[in-house]
Design a protein around this motif. Structure first.
Motif, mmCIF file in Angstrom:
data_model
loop_
_atom_site.group_PDB
_atom_site.id
_atom_site.type_symbol
_atom_site.label_atom_id
_atom_site.label_comp_id
_atom_site.label_asym_id
_atom_site.label_seq_id
_atom_site.Cartn_x
_atom_site.Cartn_y
_atom_site.Cartn_z
ATOM 1 N N ARG A 199 1.443 6.778 -10.705
ATOM 2 C CA ARG A 199 0.996 7.848 -9.811
ATOM 3 C C ARG A 199 2.175 8.689 -9.323
ATOM 4 N N VAL A 200 3.252 8.047 -8.960
ATOM 5 C CA VAL A 200 4.421 8.751 -8.423
ATOM 6 C C VAL A 200 5.027 9.675 -9.485
ATOM 7 N N LYS A 201 4.951 9.262 -10.746
ATOM 8 C CA LYS A 201 5.508 10.070 -11.833
ATOM 9 C C LYS A 201 4.869 11.452 -11.906
ATOM 10 N N VAL A 210 4.895 11.132 1.223
ATOM 11 C CA VAL A 210 3.791 10.729 2.093
ATOM 12 C C VAL A 210 3.002 9.595 1.454
ATOM 13 N N PHE A 211 2.789 9.730 0.148
ATOM 14 C CA PHE A 211 2.034 8.729 -0.601
ATOM 15 C C PHE A 211 2.678 7.349 -0.512
ATOM 16 N N LEU A 212 3.978 7.291 -0.715
ATOM 17 C CA LEU A 212 4.675 6.005 -0.727
ATOM 18 C C LEU A 212 4.689 5.337 0.642
ATOM 19 N N GLU A 213 4.615 6.138 1.692
ATOM 20 C CA GLU A 213 4.579 5.561 3.037
ATOM 21 C C GLU A 213 3.335 4.702 3.243
ATOM 22 N N GLY A 214 2.240 5.068 2.559
ATOM 23 C CA GLY A 214 0.995 4.329 2.749
ATOM 24 C C GLY A 214 0.753 3.233 1.732
ATOM 25 N N ILE A 215 1.637 3.093 0.746
ATOM 26 C CA ILE A 215 1.414 2.121 -0.325
ATOM 27 C C ILE A 215 1.424 0.680 0.184
ATOM 28 N N HIS A 216 2.353 0.368 1.070
ATOM 29 C CA HIS A 216 2.405 -1.000 1.609
ATOM 30 C C HIS A 216 1.085 -1.345 2.285
ATOM 31 N N GLN A 217 0.554 -0.395 3.038
ATOM 32 C CA GLN A 217 -0.706 -0.623 3.737
ATOM 33 C C GLN A 217 -1.856 -0.803 2.752
ATOM 34 N N LYS A 265 -9.317 1.794 -8.882
ATOM 35 C CA LYS A 265 -8.034 2.041 -9.539
ATOM 36 C C LYS A 265 -8.187 1.802 -11.033
ATOM 37 N N THR A 266 -7.581 2.683 -11.831
ATOM 38 C CA THR A 266 -7.570 2.500 -13.274
ATOM 39 C C THR A 266 -6.191 2.831 -13.819
ATOM 40 N N ASP A 267 -5.929 2.363 -15.020
ATOM 41 C CA ASP A 267 -4.669 2.646 -15.698
ATOM 42 C C ASP A 267 -4.681 4.096 -16.180
ATOM 43 N N PHE A 268 -3.710 4.887 -15.713
ATOM 44 C CA PHE A 268 -3.645 6.305 -16.086
ATOM 45 C C PHE A 268 -3.519 6.510 -17.597
ATOM 46 N N GLU A 269 -2.953 5.538 -18.268
ATOM 47 C CA GLU A 269 -2.698 5.696 -19.703
ATOM 48 C C GLU A 269 -3.953 5.483 -20.541
#
Length: 326
Positions: A199-201, A210-217, A265-269
């Motif tokens: 996703r980050v890519k 902003v996205f990464l800040e919420g990943i732990h949660q 959630k699914t694999d983007f590839e």
């Protein structure tokens, strides 16, 4: 976990034991917003941050963050009791917080706002409320007709049908299983970690921070969901290709007419996997709960997610509001 005492009011921990209590109060209202279930709140809260109390015959859910108290939902109860309960809740928050500006009530639905503004016959009191509070429109929930998501008829769904057909043709060895929290736990966490990396890519830099800040949660929420999966009365699906997990999803009933997707959630590839599992899970939600509508929650303010959810042609958008003090 200990009670939280504020003045003369005691707030109790929001634990699994509270599920039947909240659900009893939820039967008093008819709301199809995804936030109005026990699971939707429980899995996203840290073990030490959620508290509740019964105030003016309403269920009042609070969250403690950095020592400041806010409300995750407006008071839940009969309409005639809600407005006074809101006023009492602001007093509780003000008693605890370092400033009244920290106090707020999130995920307020529209009819409560109307009731809040027009709560009494006396105009003077109404104007006083408008003078003391600010109402801000926040995100919207995306709600679809279940049949539309399952049948995908018409030109507007042509791309979705094409993506699903390509998936089935490209991965004829796929298999779908009912989600089992113990059996699939490790595979789900592994897929989630891959999903974050992928996703980050493809995300704009300003959104990625902003996205990464919420990943732990979110990771904590998924683990909590799986740990209490049966107790929370959730249903879900997983999809495997060559014995590797490529997608998972889970959801629940909101009310008699509407079910919701809590997470997917699914694999983007794996092209078409997201469209395929969403259609299959829509079938399951409709069959299992007998609902007419499916709510997929809000877009969390992400433009990409908004585009995806709009591409499925929502039947309606339900606005959610926040009430602040001036």
């Amino acid at each position: 976990m200990a009670n939280l005492t504020i003045g003369k009011k005691t707030l109790k921990p929001f634990t699994m034991d509270v599920k039947p209590i909240l659900e009893k109060y939820l039967t008093k209202i008819n709301v199809d917003i995804s936030d109005y279930t026990f699971a939707a709140n429980y899995i996203w809260l840290a073990n030490s941050s959620g508290f509740y109390t019964i105030s003016n015959k309403c269920f009042c859910l609070f969250v403690m963050n950095g020592g400041e108290l806010t409300m995750l939902l407006p008071p839940i109860g009969k309409q005639k009791n809600v407005i006074h309960a809101m006023e009492l809740c602001f007093k509780i928050m003000n008693k605890n917080n370092s400033s009244k500006y920290y106090a707020r009530i999130d995920y307020v639905y529209g009819s409560i706002i109307e009731q809040f503004v027009q709560s009494v016959d006396e105009a003077e009191t109404m104007f006083q409320m408008l003078e003391n509070y600010v109402v801000e429109k926040k995100l919207v929930d995306y709600v679809y007709k279940a049949d539309s998501l399952i049948e995908l008829r018409g030109n507007s769904y042509h791309t979705k049908r094409t993506e699903i057909n390509k998936f089935i043709k490209s991965y004829p060895n796929y298999r779908i299983e009912t989600l089992e929290h113990v059996k699939h736990f490790d595979d789900i966490i592994a897929l989630f970690n891959k999903w974050v990396s992928d996703r980050v890519k493809y995300m704009p830099h300003e959104e990625a921070e902003v996205f990464l800040e919420g990943i732990h949660q979110e990771r904590h929420a998924i683990k909590k969901m799986l740990k209490h999966y049966q107790e929370l009365d959730l249903i879900g699906l997983v999809i495997y290709i060559d014995n590797q997990l490529k997608g998972f999803t889970a959801g629940e009933r909101i009310n008699g007419d509407t079910a919701c997707v809590i997470i997917e959630k699914t694999d983007f590839e794996v092209l078409g996997c997201a469209q395929f599992i969403f259609r299959e899970f829509s079938k399951l939600l409709q069959t299992h709960y007998g609902v007419m509508y499916i709510n997929v929650g809000d877009d969390m303010g992400f433009e990409n997610l908004k585009k995806v959810k709009m591409s499925y042609r929502p039947f309606k958008l339900i606005p959610k509001y926040t009430i602040y003090q001036k």
